[in-house]
Design a protein around this motif. Structure first.
Motif, mmCIF file in Angstrom:
data_model
loop_
_atom_site.group_PDB
_atom_site.id
_atom_site.type_symbol
_atom_site.label_atom_id
_atom_site.label_comp_id
_atom_site.label_asym_id
_atom_site.label_seq_id
_atom_site.Cartn_x
_atom_site.Cartn_y
_atom_site.Cartn_z
ATOM 1 N N HIS A 178 0.833 -1.210 0.000
ATOM 2 C CA HIS A 178 0.000 0.000 0.000
ATOM 3 C C HIS A 178 0.863 1.255 0.000
ATOM 4 O O HIS A 178 1.834 1.371 0.731
ATOM 5 C CB HIS A 178 -1.041 -0.010 1.115
ATOM 6 N N ASP B 10 3.953 -5.180 3.276
ATOM 7 C CA ASP B 10 3.520 -4.100 4.162
ATOM 8 C C ASP B 10 4.525 -4.025 5.307
ATOM 9 O O ASP B 10 4.567 -4.897 6.156
ATOM 10 C CB ASP B 10 2.103 -4.397 4.681
ATOM 11 N N MET B 11 5.346 -2.993 5.314
ATOM 12 C CA MET B 11 6.396 -2.787 6.309
ATOM 13 C C MET B 11 7.414 -3.937 6.295
ATOM 14 O O MET B 11 8.014 -4.260 7.319
ATOM 15 C CB MET B 11 5.796 -2.621 7.708
ATOM 16 N N ASP C 134 5.511 2.786 7.284
ATOM 17 C CA ASP C 134 4.157 2.304 6.973
ATOM 18 C C ASP C 134 3.498 3.223 5.948
ATOM 19 O O ASP C 134 2.906 4.220 6.319
ATOM 20 C CB ASP C 134 3.328 2.229 8.256
ATOM 21 N N GLU D 241 -5.541 1.603 2.096
ATOM 22 C CA GLU D 241 -5.336 0.469 3.010
ATOM 23 C C GLU D 241 -5.669 0.854 4.439
ATOM 24 O O GLU D 241 -6.338 0.115 5.170
ATOM 25 C CB GLU D 241 -3.877 -0.019 2.909
ATOM 26 N N GLU D 242 -5.185 2.027 4.839
ATOM 27 C CA GLU D 242 -5.328 2.437 6.242
ATOM 28 C C GLU D 242 -6.795 2.649 6.630
ATOM 29 O O GLU D 242 -7.148 2.535 7.790
ATOM 30 C CB GLU D 242 -4.518 3.713 6.520
HETATM 31 ZN ZN ZN Z 1 0.566 -0.657 6.550
#
Ligand code: ZN
Length: 486
Positions: free
Chosen positions: A271, A347-348, A283, A317-318
């Protein structure tokens, strides 16, 4: 006859061994090219830094978010992708405007530094007594059911030291829902990270706007307020304004068409969006710009895999996996969902040493790929673990039965402390570790896209349900409204 049979078997085994050895050799040859390309030409770190400088945060639906989408699009074009497209979708967007929190005794109200949580009301004005609800769990309310009624709740985001053994913490959105259920006028959560760190994230379980204001203050302020409440009556007053409503966002999709199985697809996602308190370096600038650099690596080497690869930068995404849900919905409408053979999510993902996937059936192939990767660099362990989790863009794919996976890594304590917080800045990114994300993940992508066969298939509905039960995900899916097996 017996002897002849044995000879046949023997030559068959020899042939298969040779074939396997040849495949391993081919894999290793390409992996060495990927390795050299990433180590000498990776742009992941520089481009992330540049985008942060030029754009800042990448909040979905905001002008910044739109700039970030364009930045990713242009970069992929510049890397030689002819097939790059925006995939637009509509979201229930949210952006903070103003917040004023004052606490004290009437006639002596002092401002306290705070941030609104996402999905809080477009406009709210609340005032009342501040009450300490401990961890803000249901047990804290049932112990004194009327305590929060008509008041403003103070509660800890993470479990307080000395909490009862076995106490299970709840997501901030569940804590906001409990405050509403027990009649509170507002909720103030305090962070567990020292140094006045402020955290954001959504406060809504369903994605709808809350009916009361929900905010976050720092750890030190939280502790100060707790002791002042213990000493005597405290009043709180909250004034907030936010922007909420339908907004536009765009996933960015870059494609390499497969040479042998163009209708079989490996989706590689991460994302691009972030929260707005910081540039979201970890993030998920980390994952998104790693994915963009994986795409660059494939183009730079002119790799033509057997299967189609789609590199996808998701937005939203968030706010609840909105971009990946839109992507999957699009594939359902187009009747092309069965073309997706695997979804890899980043993701991260930082400095991976191993691979993982939802299904145990992926083990042999993933271990073979891991073995070849560790031949190229022995610091990569190449081990495999099967597990299924939630809360990132693989989820909508997984719930459709599509095999998902990725590369497992580790982040520093410092980076983890800044999750969703105002300190998620570029200084947290380690260039060498980010390069490791790019090279070992690119190897996994190639290994999957070029495998003779992918041993796992799209799951049946019954098998998906069983996978969710086996991984203890029923309660979380229910809370999010995603449990469909009643
Ligand atoms: Zn994330």
């Amino acid at each position: 006859m017996k002897k002849y049979g044995f000879l046949l078997l023997f030559s068959y085994l020899l042939c298969c061994q040779r074939l396997a050895a040849q495949q391993q050799f081919d894999l290793e040859t390409v992996f060495r090219q990927i390795n050299a390309e990433v180590l000498s030409h990776s742009e992941a770190y520089t481009r992330l830094g540049e985008s942060i400088q030029q754009i800042g945060h990448r909040l979905t639906g905001s002008p910044n978010g739109s700039k970030a989408e364009q930045y990713a699009f242009d970069l992929l074009k510049a890397y030689g992708f002819e097939d790059v497209a925006f995939q637009p979708f509509t979201v229930n967007g949210w952006a903070r405007e103003s917040l004023d929190l004052r606490i004290g005794s009437s006639g002596n109200m002092q401002p306290v530094k705070a941030v609104a949580l996402a999905s809080t009301p477009a406009s709210a004005s609340a005032a009342g007594e501040l009450v300490d609800m401990g961890n803000g769990l249901e047990s804290d309310y049932t112990a004194n059911p009327d305590k929060a009624k008509g008041k403003i709740v103070l509660a800890a985001l993470n479990l307080l030291p000395g909490s009862p053994e076995g106490a299970k913490n709840l997501h901030r959105s569940a804590k906001a829902a409990l405050a509403i259920k027990y009649g509170a006028k507002g909720i103030i959560l305090f962070n567990s990270v020292a140094g006045g760190t402020l955290l954001t994230g959504t406060a809504s379980i369903t994605g709808d706007l809350l009916t009361i204001p929900a905010l976050c203050v720092g750890l030190e302020d939280g502790n100060m307020l707790k002791s002042r409440i213990a000493e005597g009556k405290q009043e709180a007053a909250i004034e907030m304004k936010n922007k909420a409503g339908k907004m536009q966002a765009r996933n960015v999709v870059a494609r390499i068409t497969g040479s042998e199985y163009p209708n079989e697809k490996i989706v590689v996602g991460g994302h691009l969006d972030s929260w707005d308190l910081s540039p979201g370096a970890v993030d998920n600038g980390l994952g998104a710009f790693s994915v963009i650099d994986m795409a660059r690596t494939f183009k730079a080497l002119g790799i033509k895999p057997k299967r189609t690869i789609e590199f996808v930068l998701f937005m939203g995404e968030e706010q609840g996996l909105l971009g990946s849900k839109a992507y999957v919905q699009h594939a359902v409408s187009a009747g092309s969902l069965d073309q997706i053979r695997f979804m890899l999510n980043f993701d991260m993902t930082n400095d991976p040493k191993s691979y993982h996937a939802t299904l145990e059936g992926s083990r042999t192939l993933f271990e073979e790929i891991g073995r070849s990767a560790s031949m190229v660099d022995t610091t990569f362990k190449g081990t495999f673990a099967a597990s299924a989790g939630l809360y990132s863009d693989h989820q909508p794919f997984m719930l459709q039965g599509i095999p998902t996976g990725g590369a497992g890594g580790a982040l520093s304590r410092e980076a983890l402390n800044c999750y969703h917080a105002d300190c998620d800045i570029f200084a947290l990114i380690n260039e060498q570790q980010m390069r490791n994300t790019v090279r070992f993940s690119s190897m996994l992508i190639y290994g999957l896209a070029n495998a003779d066969a992918i041993p796992v298939k799209r799951m049946s509905d019954t098998d998906i349900k069983q996978l969710m039960l086996d991984n203890n995900l029923e309660e979380s899916l229910r809370l999010g409204g995603d449990w469909r097996w009643d």
